[in-house]
Scaffold this motif. Structure first.
Motif, PDB file in Angstrom:
ATOM      1  N   ASP A 639      17.926  -0.875 -38.658  1.00 52.96           N
ATOM      2  CA  ASP A 639      17.472  -1.684 -37.423  1.00 52.96           C
ATOM      3  C   ASP A 639      16.126  -2.332 -37.868  1.00 52.96           C
ATOM      4  OD1 ASP A 639      16.514  -2.940 -35.101  1.00 52.96           O
ATOM      5  OD2 ASP A 639      17.220  -1.168 -33.747  1.00 52.96           O
ATOM      6  N   ARG A 640      16.165  -3.546 -38.060  1.00 54.66           N
ATOM      7  CA  ARG A 640      14.921  -4.280 -38.441  1.00 54.66           C
ATOM      8  C   ARG A 640      13.668  -4.080 -37.550  1.00 54.66           C
ATOM      9  NH1 ARG A 640      14.031 -10.346 -41.061  1.00 54.66           N
ATOM     10  NH2 ARG A 640      11.599  -9.694 -41.585  1.00 54.66           N
ATOM     11  N   ALA A 641      13.907  -3.756 -36.300  1.00 55.41           N
ATOM     12  CA  ALA A 641      12.962  -3.684 -35.449  1.00 55.41           C
ATOM     13  C   ALA A 641      12.252  -2.190 -35.525  1.00 55.41           C
ATOM     14  CB  ALA A 641      13.450  -3.585 -33.744  1.00 55.41           C
ATOM     15  N   LEU A 642      12.935  -1.390 -36.090  1.00 49.78           N
ATOM     16  CA  LEU A 642      12.344  -0.009 -36.430  1.00 49.78           C
ATOM     17  C   LEU A 642      11.595   0.108 -37.832  1.00 49.78           C
ATOM     18  CD1 LEU A 642      15.241   2.254 -34.942  1.00 49.78           C
ATOM     19  CD2 LEU A 642      13.183   1.297 -33.781  1.00 49.78           C
ATOM     20  N   LEU A 643      11.977  -0.684 -38.528  1.00 53.14           N
ATOM     21  CA  LEU A 643      11.148  -0.648 -39.928  1.00 53.14           C
ATOM     22  C   LEU A 643       9.844  -1.022 -39.880  1.00 53.14           C
ATOM     23  CD1 LEU A 643      13.787  -2.927 -41.900  1.00 53.14           C
ATOM     24  CD2 LEU A 643      13.199  -0.686 -42.317  1.00 53.14           C
ATOM     25  N   ARG A 644       8.958  -0.250 -40.696  1.00 57.91           N
ATOM     26  CA  ARG A 644       7.398  -0.282 -40.610  1.00 57.91           C
ATOM     27  C   ARG A 644       6.956  -0.869 -42.117  1.00 57.91           C
ATOM     28  NH1 ARG A 644       8.310  -0.184 -36.589  1.00 57.91           N
ATOM     29  NH2 ARG A 644       8.120   1.222 -34.859  1.00 57.91           N
ATOM     30  N   ALA A 645       5.911  -1.345 -42.088  1.00 55.08           N
ATOM     31  CA  ALA A 645       5.222  -1.778 -43.403  1.00 55.08           C
ATOM     32  C   ALA A 645       5.168  -1.049 -44.407  1.00 55.08           C
ATOM     33  CB  ALA A 645       3.702  -2.397 -43.054  1.00 55.08           C
ATOM     34  N   GLY A 646       5.528  -1.346 -45.537  1.00 55.73           N
ATOM     35  CA  GLY A 646       5.472  -0.570 -46.690  1.00 55.73           C
ATOM     36  C   GLY A 646       6.701   0.254 -47.039  1.00 55.73           C
ATOM     37  N   ASN A 647       7.974   0.186 -45.985  1.00 56.87           N
ATOM     38  CA  ASN A 647       9.102   0.785 -45.896  1.00 56.87           C
ATOM     39  C   ASN A 647       9.924   0.102 -47.323  1.00 56.87           C
ATOM     40  OD1 ASN A 647      10.216   1.496 -42.613  1.00 56.87           O
ATOM     41  ND2 ASN A 647       9.012   2.427 -44.093  1.00 56.87           N
ATOM     42  N   VAL A 648      10.483   0.731 -48.126  1.00 60.47           N
ATOM     43  CA  VAL A 648      11.204   0.310 -48.968  1.00 60.47           C
ATOM     44  C   VAL A 648      12.949   0.546 -49.058  1.00 60.47           C
ATOM     45  CG1 VAL A 648      11.707  -0.047 -51.739  1.00 60.47           C
ATOM     46  CG2 VAL A 648       9.279   0.352 -50.881  1.00 60.47           C
ATOM     47  N   VAL A 649      13.548  -0.524 -48.772  1.00 62.92           N
ATOM     48  CA  VAL A 649      14.894  -0.443 -48.366  1.00 62.92           C
ATOM     49  C   VAL A 649      15.554  -0.800 -49.763  1.00 62.92           C
ATOM     50  CG1 VAL A 649      16.883  -1.326 -46.672  1.00 62.92           C
ATOM     51  CG2 VAL A 649      14.476  -1.089 -45.980  1.00 62.92           C
ATOM     52  N   PRO A 650      16.544  -0.018 -50.066  1.00 63.49           N
ATOM     53  CA  PRO A 650      17.095   0.017 -51.565  1.00 63.49           C
ATOM     54  C   PRO A 650      18.550  -0.462 -51.292  1.00 63.49           C
ATOM     55  CG  PRO A 650      17.050   2.330 -50.925  1.00 63.49           C
ATOM     56  CD  PRO A 650      16.395   1.494 -49.865  1.00 63.49           C
ATOM     57  N   GLY A 651      19.227  -1.394 -51.972  1.00 63.16           N
ATOM     58  CA  GLY A 651      20.507  -1.780 -51.700  1.00 63.16           C
ATOM     59  C   GLY A 651      21.346  -0.827 -52.466  1.00 63.16           C
ATOM     60  N   PRO A 652      22.587  -0.885 -51.979  1.00 63.25           N
ATOM     61  CA  PRO A 652      23.275  -1.851 -51.040  1.00 63.25           C
ATOM     62  C   PRO A 652      22.840  -1.312 -49.560  1.00 63.25           C
ATOM     63  CG  PRO A 652      24.849  -0.291 -51.620  1.00 63.25           C
ATOM     64  CD  PRO A 652      23.701  -0.192 -52.445  1.00 63.25           C
ATOM     65  N   ALA A 653      22.351  -2.412 -48.925  1.00 64.57           N
ATOM     66  CA  ALA A 653      21.929  -2.246 -47.286  1.00 64.57           C
ATOM     67  C   ALA A 653      22.169  -3.472 -46.674  1.00 64.57           C
ATOM     68  CB  ALA A 653      20.626  -1.730 -47.493  1.00 64.57           C
ATOM     69  N   ILE A 654      22.259  -3.185 -45.223  1.00 67.82           N
ATOM     70  CA  ILE A 654      22.391  -4.227 -44.439  1.00 67.82           C
ATOM     71  C   ILE A 654      21.191  -4.113 -43.410  1.00 67.82           C
ATOM     72  CG2 ILE A 654      23.770  -5.356 -42.539  1.00 67.82           C
ATOM     73  CD1 ILE A 654      26.230  -4.619 -44.272  1.00 67.82           C
ATOM     74  N   VAL A 655      20.195  -5.136 -43.090  1.00 67.89           N
ATOM     75  CA  VAL A 655      19.413  -5.093 -42.225  1.00 67.89           C
ATOM     76  C   VAL A 655      19.858  -6.040 -40.941  1.00 67.89           C
ATOM     77  CG1 VAL A 655      17.011  -5.304 -41.468  1.00 67.89           C
ATOM     78  CG2 VAL A 655      17.851  -4.709 -43.545  1.00 67.89           C
ATOM     79  N   THR A 656      19.867  -5.279 -39.873  1.00 68.75           N
ATOM     80  CA  THR A 656      20.287  -6.276 -38.554  1.00 68.75           C
ATOM     81  C   THR A 656      19.337  -6.457 -37.871  1.00 68.75           C
ATOM     82  OG1 THR A 656      21.041  -4.193 -37.191  1.00 68.75           O
ATOM     83  CG2 THR A 656      22.637  -5.090 -38.709  1.00 68.75           C
ATOM     84  N   GLU A 657      19.304  -7.616 -36.687  1.00 72.70           N
ATOM     85  CA  GLU A 657      18.532  -7.978 -35.714  1.00 72.70           C
ATOM     86  C   GLU A 657      19.006  -8.864 -34.549  1.00 72.70           C
ATOM     87  OE1 GLU A 657      14.817 -10.361 -37.291  1.00 72.70           O
ATOM     88  OE2 GLU A 657      15.695 -10.328 -39.003  1.00 72.70           O
ATOM     89  N   MET A 658      18.212  -9.225 -33.939  1.00 72.10           N
ATOM     90  CA  MET A 658      18.859  -9.895 -32.701  1.00 72.10           C
ATOM     91  C   MET A 658      19.642 -11.583 -33.170  1.00 72.10           C
ATOM     92  SD  MET A 658      18.539 -12.946 -30.548  1.00 72.10           S
ATOM     93  CE  MET A 658      16.963 -13.256 -30.516  1.00 72.10           C
ATOM     94  N   ASP A 659      18.931 -11.908 -34.050  1.00 68.87           N
ATOM     95  CA  ASP A 659      19.213 -13.239 -34.501  1.00 68.87           C
ATOM     96  C   ASP A 659      19.581 -13.640 -36.034  1.00 68.87           C
ATOM     97  OD1 ASP A 659      16.827 -12.685 -35.365  1.00 68.87           O
ATOM     98  OD2 ASP A 659      16.039 -14.678 -34.765  1.00 68.87           O
ATOM     99  N   SER A 660      19.839 -12.565 -36.568  1.00 70.30           N
ATOM    100  CA  SER A 660      20.425 -12.663 -38.047  1.00 70.30           C
ATOM    101  C   SER A 660      20.666 -11.160 -38.856  1.00 70.30           C
ATOM    102  CB  SER A 660      19.392 -13.531 -38.840  1.00 70.30           C
ATOM    103  OG  SER A 660      19.510 -13.781 -40.205  1.00 70.30           O
TER     104      SER A 660
END
Length: 687
Positions: A639-660
């Motif tokens: 959930d993109r709204a819960l990500l914080r600065a400095g977080n590193v999201v390794p793939g494979p991954a999907i980041v969801t938000e309201m408009d994309s």
């Protein structure tokens, strides 16, 4: 506390972005567009954004609006009935045009020539003529003008365009015709070529003036109606409209020169991408805006978008300054098909549109689209935005299965992967148009991806182009509205002056540019903008060439001893070498000089995301299988709204938000920037 409001009206949705100027905090609203009256959707969105922010409409200091009213009038053929006044002997200037037929060999056999915006029966000739140096050759016959204008009145023209030969050198005859038109055609808006486009080349000047006249009544009505409704709703801040070159003009100026609004929508996206790239620290980037029907791409260098001198909308090409945006018919709704003759998979340019849309929307669509392929591959989870949107995966599989059958591919997933690969290649081709074919290496640029579908394909486009990092802005689906709210007022003054360098001096060219700057500054002062900067450019060519290249001018190099002209000579040769790989030992020639005045950039604080550790697990929602490189793998969903600065999201991954939705492929990782953007890089580069 004051707020800036960005408004972007698209074909399907109207995006509203409310920005707190002090904190940079944003509030979004997305409403259905109302083509019958765009102001209805705009006002509805403003109310929702204000409600989300907990403020009244009186707190809005300024409204910045990217509009498609002019664009739609051209595309839908709903412009006004235009009368055209030309010089005797030039009545068929629009019919002859440039005698250019698009397409390959024998394309003229199958090419349906578009109808001119001013019909031949609504075009009249008048006696009177100036030479190219501005000297009068034949006096204007006012009795003839009155008779011809009376004929146009009988024909019921709704707008009038005046384009007389060589009027760029002397506008007196056009001004007199306009004065007579005010008497004979009261209430009919008049567009003069000497005001709309005071430049060389009769056809380009005429078609641009006629296009201005064709859309002026609609744009004028729309702007006046929107201003009135904003006042009624309590919004007291000024209304500004985004131009095709990414600058803003007041509502009144926009209504006078609507031909400069034809690329207002795409320009907002590039402007917004520039703002985001600046916050992330990447001044050189490619922008990639993928929507439901098409994808717009552009190149930005030094936080300055490349600007072209022509604007193309449908079959219409006019001479109007605009951000150099290239469009390809590849979007989330693009339909995949296999022609029986070739048995080769094709994607687009046909689109399922908003209705019925992709099969996965369960709204009656049955044809396979790019969105359906993404659903089949698992890139779009069936449960989006906290359950607000549900996609039908089985319907998507049923739509894609005929593609697998027709191509002999072993599975529905393989067919879906083929659809995605082809649409990615189509968009890669568009990115090459603005980079490689312009002499730029895309590996020297970052890639800013936005729009509803852009972040889903961005990582793959990064692999194809070698442009890293791939930057996914916050709220990528409403970035165009953000661009509308973070740009500045702008106006330009232009003059054609065909002179060889041997006929010019530093002092004479400086005087010309200074006069143009005063004219451009005066327009901004009238709009209430006193603090201004001015940039200069000239269109140059080798003597005898049939085209020009725009070159920026540094007035500091003008030392009255030829230093300025020598600097321009060297800059032109370098640009010519970059574009065409050769230079000529031929005298240089100036064709057009241009001064662009712009107000200060708005001081909007950049939003900051709370700091966190590298581990993004607090934002992890679930895991889901996706299909990548011929195999099924497990992907983490964040959930993109819960990500914080400095977080590193390794793939494979999907980041969801309201408009994309953002897809991060295996072997790549996304780092959350303090400004909220996701920066995707290959893991080996990340390390």
């Amino acid at each position: 506390m004051t707020y800036r409001l960005g408004v972007d009206v698209g074909g399907t949705f109207t995006d509203i972005l409310l920005i707190d100027e002090d904190t940079g905090r944003t509030f979004r609203a997305k409403t259905s567009s109302t083509p019958e009256d765009q102001s209805i959707g705009v006002l509805r969105g403003i109310e929702r954004a204000c409600a989300a922010a907990g403020i009244g409409t009186t707190a809005i200091g300024e409204v910045f609006h990217g509009t498609t009213v002019a664009t739609n009038a051209i595309l839908e053929g709903k412009g006004a009935r235009v009368g055209l006044v030309t010089t005797e002997g030039f009545r068929q200037v629009l019919q002859i045009a440039r005698s250019f037929v698009p397409g390959g060999l024998a394309g003229w056999i199958i090419w349906p020539k578009p109808e001119p915006l001013a019909a031949l029966e609504d075009t009249v000739e008048v006696r009177g003529r100036f030479a190219s140096d501005g000297e009068e050759v034949t006096p204007l016959d006012e009795d003839d003008v009155r008779a011809k204008l009376g004929r146009l009145k009988q024909r019921g023209v709704e707008a009038l365009s005046i384009s007389l030969i060589n009027s760029y050198a002397n506008p007196d005859h056009e001004q007199r015709v306009a004065a007579l038109a005010a008497e004979i055609l009261p209430g009919v808006p008049v567009s003069r070529s000497s005001a709309v486009l005071p430049e060389l080349r009769e056809y380009e000047r005429t078609i641009t003036t006629v296009a201005n006249a064709a859309v002026q009544p609609q744009v004028t009505r729309y702007v006046a109606n929107l201003e009135a409704q904003l006042r009624e709703s309590g919004v007291q801040g000024r209304l500004c409209i985004l131009r095709s070159d990414g600058g803003l003009v007041s509502a009144s100026v926009a209504a006078d020169s609507p031909v400069n609004l034809l690329m207002s929508g795409p320009a907002g996206g590039v402007t917004g991408a520039t703002w985001v790239a600046e916050q992330a620290g990447y001044p050189d980037f490619l922008s990639f805006d993928m929507g439901g029907t098409s994808t717009d791409v552009a190149l930005v260098q030094g936080l300055t978008p490349r600007v072209g001198r022509e604007t193309t909308v449908g079959d219409l090409k006019v001479r109007a300054t605009s951000v150099d945006v290239r469009t390809v018919g590849a979007g989330g709704g693009s339909i995949a098909h296999v022609p029986p003759l070739t048995q080769a998979l094709r994607v687009g340019p046909q689109s399922a549109g908003a209705a019925p849309g992709p099969a996965a929307y369960s709204a009656g669509g049955t044809q396979p689209t790019v969105t359906d392929a993404n659903v089949v591959l698992g890139y779009l989870p069936t449960d989006l935005a906290g359950g607000e949107i549900t996609l039908d995966r089985e319907a998507a599989r049923a739509a894609v299965k005929p593609i697998a059958d027709a191509t002999g591919l072993p599975s529905v997933e393989a067919a879906a992967a083929g659809i995605v690969d082809i649409v990615n290649e189509n968009m890669f081709g568009a990115l090459r148009l603005v980079s490689v074919q312009q002499g730029f290496d895309p590996r020297d640029f970052a890639l800013v991806a936005f729009g509803g579908a852009g972040p889903l394909h961005a990582n793959a486009l990064g692999k194809l182009t070698g442009a890293w990092p791939v930057i996914i802005p916050p709220s990528p689906g409403v970035l165009c509205a953000y661009g509308d709210a973070t740009t500045n007022l702008r106006d330009e003054a232009v003059r054609t002056l065909v002179r060889r360098f041997g006929e010019l001096t530093d002092d004479s060219l400086r005087e010309l540019l200074t006069d143009l700057a005063a004219k451009a500054r005066a327009t901004l002062v009238e709009q209430g903008e006193d603090e201004q900067d001015v940039v200069y450019s000239v269109d140059l060519r080798y003597h005898g060439q049939g085209f020009e290249i725009p070159i920026p001018v540094d007035l500091d190099s003008f030392d009255s001893n030829g230093g300025g002209l020598e600097a321009l000579r060297q800059a032109f040769d370098a640009e010519h070498q970059r574009l065409f790989s050769f230079v000529l030992d031929t005298e240089h020639e100036l064709v057009t000089a241009r001064a662009t005045a712009h107000g200060p950039r708005p001081e909007v604080a950049a939003a900051e995301v709370a700091a966190g550790e590298a581990d993004p697990s607090p934002a992890l929602r679930s895991r889901s299988p996706i299909w990548v490189e011929g195999a099924e793998v497990s992907a983490a969903i964040y959930d993109r709204a819960l990500l914080r600065a400095g977080n590193v999201v390794p793939g494979p991954a999907i980041v969801t938000e309201m408009d994309s939705t953002t897809l991060i492929l295996p072997g790549h990782a996304a780092t959350v920037h303090p400004g909220g953007s996701l920066l995707i890089r290959p893991i080996d580069e990340e390390n």
